[in-house]
Each structure stands twice: as structure tokens, then as C-alpha cells.
Design a protein around this motif. Structure first.
Motif, PDB file in Angstrom:
ATOM      1  N   LEU A 151       0.829  -1.210   0.000  1.00 14.74           N
ATOM      2  CA  LEU A 151       0.000   0.000   0.000  1.00 14.74           C
ATOM      3  C   LEU A 151       0.858   1.252   0.000  1.00 14.74           C
ATOM      4  O   LEU A 151       1.831   1.353   0.760  1.00 14.74           O
ATOM      5  N   ARG A 152       0.517   2.189  -0.864  1.00 14.61           N
ATOM      6  CA  ARG A 152       1.167   3.501  -0.911  1.00 14.61           C
ATOM      7  C   ARG A 152       0.161   4.544  -0.453  1.00 14.61           C
ATOM      8  O   ARG A 152      -0.953   4.623  -0.972  1.00 14.61           O
ATOM      9  N   LEU A 153       0.557   5.359   0.528  1.00 14.17           N
ATOM     10  CA  LEU A 153      -0.311   6.396   1.072  1.00 14.17           C
ATOM     11  C   LEU A 153       0.376   7.750   0.944  1.00 14.17           C
ATOM     12  O   LEU A 153       1.566   7.883   1.249  1.00 14.17           O
ATOM     13  N   MET A 154      -0.362   8.738   0.516  1.00 14.89           N
ATOM     14  CA  MET A 154       0.169  10.097   0.429  1.00 14.89           C
ATOM     15  C   MET A 154      -0.254  10.868   1.670  1.00 14.89           C
ATOM     16  O   MET A 154      -1.443  10.969   1.967  1.00 14.89           O
ATOM     17  N   GLY A 155       0.708  11.395   2.406  1.00 12.25           N
ATOM     18  CA  GLY A 155       0.421  12.149   3.621  1.00 12.25           C
ATOM     19  C   GLY A 155      -0.021  13.561   3.317  1.00 12.25           C
ATOM     20  O   GLY A 155       0.106  14.045   2.188  1.00 12.25           O
ATOM     21  N   PRO A 156      -0.552  14.256   4.336  1.00 11.34           N
ATOM     22  CA  PRO A 156      -1.031  15.621   4.140  1.00 11.34           C
ATOM     23  C   PRO A 156       0.080  16.594   3.751  1.00 11.34           C
ATOM     24  O   PRO A 156      -0.181  17.641   3.162  1.00 11.34           O
ATOM     25  N   ASP A 157       1.329  16.226   4.076  1.00 10.67           N
ATOM     26  CA  ASP A 157       2.456  17.106   3.735  1.00 10.67           C
ATOM     27  C   ASP A 157       3.020  16.794   2.353  1.00 10.67           C
ATOM     28  O   ASP A 157       4.036  17.371   1.944  1.00 10.67           O
ATOM     29  N   GLY A 158       2.382  15.859   1.624  1.00 13.46           N
ATOM     30  CA  GLY A 158       2.837  15.520   0.283  1.00 13.46           C
ATOM     31  C   GLY A 158       3.862  14.412   0.235  1.00 13.46           C
ATOM     32  O   GLY A 158       4.280  13.997  -0.852  1.00 13.46           O
ATOM     33  N   ARG A 174      -7.611   4.784   5.863  1.00 15.14           N
ATOM     34  CA  ARG A 174      -8.716   4.979   4.924  1.00 15.14           C
ATOM     35  C   ARG A 174      -8.384   6.137   3.975  1.00 15.14           C
ATOM     36  O   ARG A 174      -8.901   7.240   4.124  1.00 15.14           O
ATOM     37  N   PRO A 175      -7.489   5.912   3.006  1.00 19.05           N
ATOM     38  CA  PRO A 175      -7.200   6.982   2.048  1.00 19.05           C
ATOM     39  C   PRO A 175      -8.404   7.277   1.173  1.00 19.05           C
ATOM     40  O   PRO A 175      -9.278   6.425   0.993  1.00 19.05           O
ATOM     41  N   ALA A 176      -8.456   8.478   0.628  1.00 22.39           N
ATOM     42  CA  ALA A 176      -9.633   8.909  -0.128  1.00 22.39           C
ATOM     43  C   ALA A 176      -9.746   8.215  -1.484  1.00 22.39           C
ATOM     44  O   ALA A 176     -10.838   7.862  -1.916  1.00 22.39           O
ATOM     45  N   LEU A 177      -8.641   8.012  -2.157  1.00 20.21           N
ATOM     46  CA  LEU A 177      -8.676   7.503  -3.533  1.00 20.21           C
ATOM     47  C   LEU A 177      -7.486   6.572  -3.722  1.00 20.21           C
ATOM     48  O   LEU A 177      -6.345   6.980  -3.524  1.00 20.21           O
ATOM     49  N   VAL A 178      -7.752   5.314  -4.099  1.00 18.39           N
ATOM     50  CA  VAL A 178      -6.681   4.326  -4.205  1.00 18.39           C
ATOM     51  C   VAL A 178      -6.712   3.673  -5.579  1.00 18.39           C
ATOM     52  O   VAL A 178      -7.753   3.185  -6.026  1.00 18.39           O
ATOM     53  N   ALA A 179      -5.568   3.633  -6.239  1.00 22.45           N
ATOM     54  CA  ALA A 179      -5.443   2.964  -7.536  1.00 22.45           C
ATOM     55  C   ALA A 179      -5.160   1.485  -7.326  1.00 22.45           C
ATOM     56  O   ALA A 179      -4.324   1.113  -6.489  1.00 22.45           O
ATOM     57  N   VAL A 180      -5.851   0.634  -8.070  1.00 22.15           N
ATOM     58  CA  VAL A 180      -5.619  -0.814  -8.024  1.00 22.15           C
ATOM     59  C   VAL A 180      -5.580  -1.339  -9.458  1.00 22.15           C
ATOM     60  O   VAL A 180      -6.179  -0.766 -10.361  1.00 22.15           O
ATOM     61  N   CYS A 181      -4.848  -2.436  -9.636  1.00 18.66           N
ATOM     62  CA  CYS A 181      -4.767  -3.027 -10.976  1.00 18.66           C
ATOM     63  C   CYS A 181      -5.009  -4.523 -10.960  1.00 18.66           C
ATOM     64  O   CYS A 181      -4.854  -5.185 -11.987  1.00 18.66           O
ATOM     65  N   LYS A 194     -15.632  -0.416   3.500  1.00 20.80           N
ATOM     66  CA  LYS A 194     -16.922  -0.433   2.824  1.00 20.80           C
ATOM     67  C   LYS A 194     -17.131   0.878   2.063  1.00 20.80           C
ATOM     68  O   LYS A 194     -16.956   1.971   2.609  1.00 20.80           O
ATOM     69  N   GLY A 195     -17.499   0.762   0.792  1.00 18.08           N
ATOM     70  CA  GLY A 195     -17.726   1.952  -0.022  1.00 18.08           C
ATOM     71  C   GLY A 195     -16.460   2.668  -0.427  1.00 18.08           C
ATOM     72  O   GLY A 195     -16.502   3.850  -0.771  1.00 18.08           O
ATOM     73  N   ALA A 196     -15.323   1.964  -0.394  1.00 17.60           N
ATOM     74  CA  ALA A 196     -14.055   2.601  -0.760  1.00 17.60           C
ATOM     75  C   ALA A 196     -14.073   3.071  -2.211  1.00 17.60           C
ATOM     76  O   ALA A 196     -14.640   2.406  -3.085  1.00 17.60           O
ATOM     77  N   GLU A 197     -13.436   4.201  -2.459  1.00 15.94           N
ATOM     78  CA  GLU A 197     -13.345   4.737  -3.818  1.00 15.94           C
ATOM     79  C   GLU A 197     -12.047   4.240  -4.446  1.00 15.94           C
ATOM     80  O   GLU A 197     -10.965   4.723  -4.132  1.00 15.94           O
ATOM     81  N   LEU A 198     -12.176   3.251  -5.314  1.00 13.19           N
ATOM     82  CA  LEU A 198     -11.021   2.641  -5.958  1.00 13.19           C
ATOM     83  C   LEU A 198     -10.966   3.049  -7.420  1.00 13.19           C
ATOM     84  O   LEU A 198     -11.989   3.105  -8.096  1.00 13.19           O
ATOM     85  N   VAL A 199      -9.765   3.304  -7.905  1.00 19.86           N
ATOM     86  CA  VAL A 199      -9.555   3.646  -9.311  1.00 19.86           C
ATOM     87  C   VAL A 199      -8.947   2.432  -9.996  1.00 19.86           C
ATOM     88  O   VAL A 199      -7.809   2.049  -9.709  1.00 19.86           O
TER      89      VAL A 199
END
Length: 405
Positions: A151-158, A174-181, A194-199
């Protein structure tokens, strides 16, 4: 650089040739691109990132589990088809993980071998970062097996953080937007959030890695080949086997160590197939380990949960007095990081002494520093090496020994 094209030579009207290598996923790719670094910023399309100035000249796919046999040949074929020599390359981009141990090691070993003769500069990049950039998302996840994700997470400081996450870790994130392949990672995230926003995205490739790394190449942000290593993220064997002492004490009260029986083999083989550090033995090899008349003799033990009867782990050692060889020690996924392997090895030592062994020896890949750390934790010490002993990738075997008191 002696012959290769340098970044400094890249000016108006020129292009920098870049090779990309990615062997971290279920399938791999090699790509060749040209960075049109002479295009002034004012002439770029509005809003276009610098990476769009890399023109992909060609890309080849590699079948999974064939990298050691096909990677170098695929690079040679790609360069030959495009009329490019290795000495013409201005840089090499390598995806250094996370992914399978073998895939990561093969890719890095090959890139080091390609880069060293002509001193071609190398940029190393995370596969998670490539996936996130490909999907235009800050976060990304990849299947790590064992019901875990990279898992890669982007912090509030970038700043970005990359970690291995199972159900417990995912419950706290619980990141807002996560890319999966891949479907497995998507299913794990949807189950945890539940209800995660996956790209949904196609799997990242070597061409995508080159595109992402254009700014780093032009800035001369290159890796030191001597210290370049894999970006593994997976828990080390030391962590799997030796964490949480209080939980381990409680677990040992609930674990029964007994001899392995033929009725255990289906579960043992299933466990071994799901574990990276287990040997790929056939059923016949396990049956031989249970045969009391086989030469040499073996001790095969099972760690069993007293409450559920589930197998928590197993260990197998070959005995050739006055020595014994530790052939395998494996912990089931639900019991990892809770001291099962230490409990197993403690019981194994008692059995080996009873069979006349005064020392235990083993061999481990030179690149598997995590396993070496765990064995040192048990008291093993390095006593020698076998050059080029392992294949896929080629590595020395580190020989280790423990005296049984």
C-alpha cells in the motif's frame, strides 16, 4: 560515462534514449523511450507533465516466472529492433519493487549487469508510485498475497509512505482515492473499507516507469549501483517469526508441537505453497521425510493449535550425525509474527540432540538478509559461502551453523 549518452549532452534537437525494466509483477516488461529534452516548456501542451516528452519507441512483455531466462534476451531484441546499442543509452529505469522476491532480484541483477560496463546511470522507482501516477491517484495498492496488500499512502504534507498492510493495518487506514490493478487487492480493500473509492487501472509497465522518471533523469537523480537494493516491503522473516513477545508467550501455551504425520501432508503442502520462504517440495519429498527407514533420517514436526486443531507451522531437519541440516521452517499466515517458529525450533533442537546431533547447519541466499537476521537471532553464525550456488537469480549461498548445547 565512457560511451553512453549523458544527460548533459541532451539539448535542443536531441533525444535521450532510456531503457526501462519492470519484473516485479505477475508479468514483466522492458521498454525503450526517447526523452525529447530539447522541447522548451513554452512549447509543451498546456498542463502537460514533463513525462509526456518521453516517446515510447517499443515495449516487450515477459511471461511471469521466466524472467531469469528471458529478460536479457528481450532487452537485446528490443535494442536490436530499434537499431540502438547499449552504449547509446542515456539512462536505465528499473522498477525495484515491491513484488516477488525472485522477480525483484532478477530485474535488479540484470540492470546492474547492463549498466556497469558503460557506466549507464540508473533510476530506481517503486511499482506503487508508477501505478499511482498511471491512475492519477495519490495512493495505490497491489496484491502481496497472504491476504495482504502493498500500500502507498500520500500524507497531508505531500510525502508518500509505503507499507505492507493486512486486515489490522487496513482497519486503521482509509485513504480517499486508491489505484488498483488486480482483483485480489481490490477485493481486500473493499472488504476492509466499505464503499471505498477505488480507481481501476491497467497494470503499470516499464514504459509507465520511464514516463514517471523523466524529471529525475533530467535532474541527474540517479541511484548508487553498489548500494541499490530491492524495495521489498514484505515483513522480514525476523518479524514474522520473532515479534510480540507477550503474545508469543500466550501462544506457546496454546500450541502443541508433535511429529508430522501423513494425514498432515495436504495442509503442510498448502501452507508451503502460500509461503515465499518454503522450499518447493513434491509430495514424495514430504513422504520421504516421514519415512523412518529413509537415509538420511529426518525429524519433521508440526505446531498445532490446541483449541482448533489447525496447523500453525512445521519444521523439517535432515540428520547426518554428528550434524543436522535445517531444511525448512514455516509458519502459517494467521500465526505469523507470534513466536511459532521459535517454539518449533526449540522443540526441534531437543529432538536433534536425542538423535545424536551436536550441531545444526543451513544455507540461505546471500541476498535474503531478513532470513539471515532471524537465524542469527536463534544463535546461528556464518561459517562460509558457496559462490553462485543459487539460480533464478544467481546468488551465493551463505552457510550458517549452530552448536547444540
Amino acid at each position: 560515462m565512457t560511451e553512453s549518452q549523458s544527460v548533459a549532452q541532451c539539448g535542443p534537437g536531441t533525444g535521450l534514449l532510456v531503457l526501462g525494466v519492470d519484473t516485479c509483477g505477475p508479468s514483466g516488461t522492458v521498454a525503450l523511450a526517447r526523452i525529447d529534452c530539447g522541447i522548451p516548456p513554452l512549447l509543451r501542451k498546456e498542463g502537460a507533465p514533463e513525462g509526456e516528452n518521453a516517446t515510447i519507441l517499443g515495449q516487450k512483455e515477459l511471461a511471469g516466472r521466466t524472467y531469469s531466462a528471458t529478460l536479457v534476451a528481450a532487452v537485446s531484441d528490443l535494442l536490436t529492433e530499434k537499431g540502438v546499442k547499449l552504449a547509446n543509452l542515456g539512462a536505465i529505469v528499473v522498477v525495484h519493487g515491491p513484488g516477488s522476491f525472485t522477480g525483484v532480484r532478477v530485474g535488479l541483477s540484470a540492470v546492474k549487469g547492463l549498466a556497469e560496463p558503460g557506466q549507464n546511470p540508473v533510476v530506481a522507482v517503486s511499482r506503487l508510485a508508477v501505478l499511482a501516477a498511471k491512475a492519477s491517484a495519490d495512493s495505490a495498492a497491489l496484491d502481496a498475497h497472504r491476504r495482504e496488500v502493498f500500500l502507498r499512502l500520500m500524507g497531508p504534507d505531500g510525502s508518500a509512505q509505503e507499507l505492507l498492510a493486512g486486515a489490522e493495518e487496513l482497519a486503521e487506514l482509509r485513504p480517499a482515492l486508491v489505484a488498483v490493478c488486480d482483483d485480489v487487492a481490490a477485493a481486500l480493500l473493499e472488504s476492509a473499507w466499505k464503499g471505498a473509492e477505488l480507481v481501476q487501472s491497467e497494470a503499470p509497465t516499464a514504459a509507465d516507469a520511464i514516463q514517471l522518471c523523466v524529471p529525475r533523469i533530467l535532474a541527474g537523480d540517479f541511484a548508487d549501483l553498489a548500494s541499490l537494493d530491492g524495495h521489498y516491503l514484505r515483513r522480514s522473516d525476523a518479524e514474522i517469526f520473532g515479534d510480540a513477545p507477550k503474545a508469543a508467550v500466550k501462544l506457546r501455551r496454546e500450541i502443541n508441537v508433535r511429529p508430522m504425520a501423513a494425514a498432515d501432508l495436504d495442509r503442510v503442502m498448502e501452507m508451503a505453497a502460500c509461503t515465499d520462504h518454503a522450499p518447493l517440495w513434491s509430495r514424495q519429498a514430504y513422504e520421504t521425510a516421514l519415512n523412518p527407514d529413509a537415509q538420511p533420517g529426518r525429524v519433521a514436526l508440526i505446531a498445532e493449535d490446541k483449541r482448533s486443531g489447525a496447523i500453525a507451522g512445521f519444521a523439517i531437519s535432515r540428520i547426518t550425525p554428528p550434524e543436522a541440516e535445517l531444511e525448512s521452517i514455516v509458519t502459517a499466515v494467521p500465526h505469523q509474527r507470534r513466536g511459532v517458529a521459535r517454539t518449533l525450533f526449540s522443540a526441534l533442537q531437543r529432538h536433534l540432540r536425542g538423535h545424536g546431533a551436536s550441531a545444526v547447519v543451513l544455507e540461505v541466499r546471500s541476498g535474503n538478509r531478513a532470513a539471515q537476521g532471524f537465524y542469527r537471532f536463534l544463535g546461528f553464525a556464518e561459517e562460509g559461502r558457496r559462490p553462485g550456488y543459487y539460480a533464478d537469480p544467481a546468488e551465493d549461498a551463505v552457510l550458517m551453523r549452530l552448536r547444540l548445547r
